[in-house]
Design an enzyme around this catalytic site. Structure first.
Site, PDB file in Angstrom:
ATOM      1  N   GLU A   1       0.889  -1.160   0.000  1.00  0.00           N
ATOM      2  CA  GLU A   1       0.000   0.000   0.000  1.00  0.00           C
ATOM      3  C   GLU A   1       0.924   1.205   0.000  1.00  0.00           C
ATOM      4  OE1 GLU A   1      -3.280   0.156  -0.079  1.00  0.00           O
ATOM      5  OE2 GLU A   1      -3.454  -2.013  -0.125  1.00  0.00           O
TER       6      GLU A   1
ATOM      7  N   CYS B   1      -2.165   8.903   2.867  1.00  0.00           N
ATOM      8  CA  CYS B   1      -1.852   8.346   1.544  1.00  0.00           C
ATOM      9  C   CYS B   1      -3.004   8.611   0.582  1.00  0.00           C
ATOM     10  CB  CYS B   1      -1.614   6.862   1.667  1.00  0.00           C
ATOM     11  SG  CYS B   1      -2.966   6.025   2.498  1.00  0.00           S
TER      12      CYS B   1
HETATM   13  P1  NAP Z   1       8.490   4.804   4.621  1.00  0.00           P
HETATM   14  O1  NAP Z   1       9.648   5.646   4.948  1.00  0.00           O
HETATM   15  O2  NAP Z   1       8.440   4.130   3.313  1.00  0.00           O
HETATM   16  O3  NAP Z   1       8.418   3.730   5.828  1.00  0.00           O
HETATM   17  C1  NAP Z   1       7.361   2.815   5.913  1.00  0.00           C
HETATM   18  C2  NAP Z   1       7.726   1.697   6.857  1.00  0.00           C
HETATM   19  O4  NAP Z   1       8.819   0.964   6.302  1.00  0.00           O
HETATM   20  C3  NAP Z   1       8.209   2.168   8.231  1.00  0.00           C
HETATM   21  O5  NAP Z   1       7.756   1.270   9.204  1.00  0.00           O
HETATM   22  C4  NAP Z   1       9.723   2.094   8.120  1.00  0.00           C
HETATM   23  O6  NAP Z   1      10.350   1.921   9.370  1.00  0.00           O
HETATM   24  C5  NAP Z   1       9.846   0.849   7.281  1.00  0.00           C
HETATM   25  N1  NAP Z   1      11.110   0.718   6.589  1.00  0.00           N
HETATM   26  C6  NAP Z   1      11.818   1.666   5.940  1.00  0.00           C
HETATM   27  N2  NAP Z   1      12.935   1.125   5.408  1.00  0.00           N
HETATM   28  C7  NAP Z   1      12.932  -0.183   5.748  1.00  0.00           C
HETATM   29  C8  NAP Z   1      13.821  -1.285   5.511  1.00  0.00           C
HETATM   30  N3  NAP Z   1      14.941  -1.141   4.808  1.00  0.00           N
HETATM   31  N4  NAP Z   1      13.485  -2.487   6.018  1.00  0.00           N
HETATM   32  C9  NAP Z   1      12.348  -2.670   6.737  1.00  0.00           C
HETATM   33  N5  NAP Z   1      11.478  -1.668   6.999  1.00  0.00           N
HETATM   34  C10 NAP Z   1      11.757  -0.448   6.507  1.00  0.00           C
HETATM   35  O7  NAP Z   1       7.131   5.609   4.749  1.00  0.00           O
HETATM   36  P2  NAP Z   1       6.644   6.566   5.937  1.00  0.00           P
HETATM   37  O8  NAP Z   1       7.496   7.794   5.879  1.00  0.00           O
HETATM   38  O9  NAP Z   1       6.553   5.836   7.227  1.00  0.00           O
HETATM   39  O10 NAP Z   1       5.152   6.891   5.505  1.00  0.00           O
HETATM   40  C11 NAP Z   1       4.824   7.874   4.566  1.00  0.00           C
HETATM   41  C12 NAP Z   1       4.549   7.271   3.216  1.00  0.00           C
HETATM   42  O11 NAP Z   1       3.647   6.188   3.324  1.00  0.00           O
HETATM   43  C13 NAP Z   1       3.896   8.264   2.272  1.00  0.00           C
HETATM   44  O12 NAP Z   1       4.542   8.202   1.031  1.00  0.00           O
HETATM   45  C14 NAP Z   1       2.446   7.770   2.186  1.00  0.00           C
HETATM   46  O13 NAP Z   1       1.788   8.120   0.993  1.00  0.00           O
HETATM   47  C15 NAP Z   1       2.591   6.301   2.376  1.00  0.00           C
HETATM   48  N6  NAP Z   1       1.367   5.706   2.939  1.00  0.00           N
HETATM   49  C16 NAP Z   1       0.608   4.854   2.191  1.00  0.00           C
HETATM   50  C17 NAP Z   1      -0.554   4.302   2.723  1.00  0.00           C
HETATM   51  C18 NAP Z   1      -1.462   3.374   1.937  1.00  0.00           C
HETATM   52  O14 NAP Z   1      -2.345   2.768   2.528  1.00  0.00           O
HETATM   53  N7  NAP Z   1      -1.310   3.237   0.655  1.00  0.00           N
HETATM   54  C19 NAP Z   1      -0.933   4.613   4.028  1.00  0.00           C
HETATM   55  C20 NAP Z   1      -0.134   5.459   4.752  1.00  0.00           C
HETATM   56  C21 NAP Z   1       1.014   6.010   4.197  1.00  0.00           C
HETATM   57  P3  NAP Z   1      11.077   3.129  10.120  1.00  0.00           P
HETATM   58  O15 NAP Z   1      10.066   4.183  10.353  1.00  0.00           O
HETATM   59  O16 NAP Z   1      11.576   2.518  11.360  1.00  0.00           O
HETATM   60  O17 NAP Z   1      12.167   3.578   9.187  1.00  0.00           O
END
Ligand code: NAP
Length: 515
Positions: free
Chosen positions: A255, A294
């Site tokens: 997602e 999102c």
């Molecule tokens: P993100 O930086 O991509 O991180 C998402 C998750 O992945 C976090 O739990 C992060 O952990 C983890 N993560 C990052 N790198 C990783 C790795 N190498 N290995 C394992 N886990 C890893 O996104 P975010 O900043 O949290 O959220 C914002 C983004 O999410 C926006 O772009 C938004 O549009 C999107 N989003 C989409 C939806 C949907 O339903 N489609 C819903 C909400 C948000 P850490 O925080 O510990 O780094």
């Protein structure tokens, strides 16, 4: 400094060495740290798999009862959850969507399990299929829970809802969960995990929680495990290309972010009720959770000759929006989650200004209600307008994860459809038109690019659940850029955690054995 420990193999464990800082969204002060270094992730996965046995021994009705008890327990702690939500900049209303919205999804899946699904441990899917002339041989699909773990990786913007909307379906389907929460909003997720574990409601091994990185966890997954990722498209892409995920055929649901559109039909007059509702939708999506959803509206696609009217109406709508510390009197919109999110939003607005002009808001504003802006993530709503829509690309590709959208003018119906499709696949779009023929034509033309589509007019708007709110009854997800995944959608959500198997044999016998 408080370390938010992980719950693995039946105990709380902290990592070794220095952790990663968690900061307060309003002040920028460090409030905790996370660290999972040194955790034995193989043992964690194996422990979860064993926990699954207890869930699979239960019927859907019994699993539904577990969810009911869990929702009840979480409801007893609302006050402390709201206090913790303030640390990631949520206003009371933002926190309500996350906390009580999430518990509501758990309640929805509890009711599905208790009242609508059968008292069985598997599901019979569809009708029996005859396969021989005399009726002595036939087929029947059934769905059985997978024997692995349901691993969640959640985005920071919904620490509660993001966890519970996955936990409900996975537990109801019969799969144990390993939750990895995002670091910036981890204090709330951590306390919720503590409450779940302290409650003792879930069988041992059915719920583990990671705060910090996931180490070599993916190396230990198999075709019986499921990873449900929510976050940015870039992280989703990186994680799903992990060699084990590819080689072992691990189910991987993404997602991701998307450039969701709202479209104003050519028929909608600027003094009509539908136009008013259209503007209200945009201002709401820009300001709720400071645009960190999102599903928020990023592209406002309008007839070229109505762009000025739309921008003027948005200016008026946003005038009442006070940005600042949500704890201060009169504040409607809080900050972004941290200063890193603010820098990223400003940098992306800069990139957008190469092909769009800023018409509302100042990304560099530094004074906000009741808040020192030294360390926080404050950004006021900003609206841009595409300078040359026919050739604009960045406005369809760059997501600013904050209160930012771009108005894009279209020349005719075909151009409107083309502009929407340039998003490359989105979670949701809204379509405003009072003309049935036009609404139908546009809806059919853009549906393949969307997981959800709101066909709107002023009447629907007065009772709408909202462009940005994913409902548990309906599918949440989207093609292409949005990740190509699917969540929720009532009972559909269970299918991600179950294997559909086509049984073949004597129809009478199949019926006797499987129901
Ligand atoms: P993100 O930086 O991509 O991180 C998402 C998750 O992945 C976090 O739990 C992060 O952990 C983890 N993560 C990052 N790198 C990783 C790795 N190498 N290995 C394992 N886990 C890893 O996104 P975010 O900043 O949290 O959220 C914002 C983004 O999410 C926006 O772009 C938004 O549009 C999107 N989003 C989409 C939806 C949907 O339903 N489609 C819903 C909400 C948000 P850490 O925080 O510990 O780094």
């Amino acid at each position: 400094m408080k370390t938010l420990q992980s719950y693995v193999c039946g105990q709380w464990v902290g990592g070794t060495g220095t952790g990663r800082a968690v900061r307060h969204a309003v002040t920028g002060e460090q409030i905790a740290e996370v660290n999972s270094d040194g955790i034995d992730f193989q043992a964690c996965v194996e422990y979860g798999r064993k926990g699954g046995e207890a869930l699979r021994a239960m019927t859907f009705n019994e699993r539904g009862e577990l969810l009911k008890a869990l929702a009840g327990k979480l409801n007893e702690h609302l006050e402390e959850f709201y206090t913790l939500a303030a640390t990631y900049g949520a206003s009371k209303k933002d926190a309500w969507i996350d906390i009580e919205g999430g518990i509501g999804v758990l309640g929805f899946y509890s009711a599905l399990g208790r009242k609508k699904l059968p008292a069985t441990k598997w599901l019979v899917d569809g009708d029996a299929v005859p396969l021989s002339k005399d009726g002595g041989f036939g087929g029947q699909h059934i769905m059985v829970p997978l024997h692995g773990v349901a691993m969640q990786i959640n985005a920071f913007n919904f620490p509660s809802w993001g966890m519970l909307e996955k936990l409900g379906p996975s537990l109801l389907a019969g799969m144990p969960a390993i939750v990895k929460s995002a670091t910036p909003s981890s204090p709330l997720a951590h306390r919720m995990c503590e409450v779940i574990i302290e409650s003792g409601i879930l069988p041992e091994g059915c719920f583990q929680a990671i705060f910090g990185g996931i180490g070599d966890m993916f190396d230990h997954l198999t075709c019986q495990d499921v990873v449900s990722f929510t976050g940015s498209a870039a992280t989703g892409q990186k994680l799903r290309s992990h060699p084990t995920i590819q080689a072992k055929g691990v189910r991987f649901n993404v997602e991701a972010d998307s450039l969701n559109a709202i479209v104003l039909g050519e028929d909608v007059a600027t003094d009509s009720p539908s136009f008013g509702a259209f503007i209200k939708d945009i201002t709401r999506e820009l300001t709720v959770k400071a645009g960190q959803k999102c599903t928020a509206i990023r592209r406002v696609i309008v007839p070229a000759d109505k762009q000025d009217a739309v921008i003027e109406a948005l200016k008026a709508g946003l005038a009442k929006n006070v940005v600042g510390d949500p704890a201060a009197e009169g504040v409607r919109m809080g900050p972004l989650v941290d200063s890193g999110a603010l820098s990223s939003a400003r940098e992306r607005i800069d990139r957008l200004t190469e092909e769009a002009e800023l018409v509302i808001g100042d990304p560099n504003r530094s004074q906000f209600e009741g808040a020192s802006t030294d360390g926080g993530g404050f950004l006021e709503p900003c609206v841009l307008r595409a300078k040359d829509p026919a050739n604009a690309r960045a406005v369809h590709e760059i997501e600013v994860f904050g209160p930012v959208c771009t108005v894009i003018g279209y020349s005719d119906k075909a151009d409107a459809i083309e502009q929407v499709r340039r998003g490359g696949g989105s979670l949701v779009a809204s379509l405003y038109s009072d003309d049935d023929d036009l609404a139908l034509e546009l809806a059919i033309a853009i549906s393949p690019w969307h997981g959800r589509l709101l066909v709107m007019d002023a009447d629907a708007a007065s009772q709408s659940t909202g462009h940005g709110n994913a409902m548990p009854q309906l599918v949440h997800g989207g093609p292409g850029r949005a990740g190509g995944g699917e969540e929720l959608g009532g009972a559909y959500a269970l299918h991600h955690y179950m294997q559909r198997t086509a049984l073949q044999g004597n129809p009478e016998r199949l019926k006797k054995l499987f129901g």
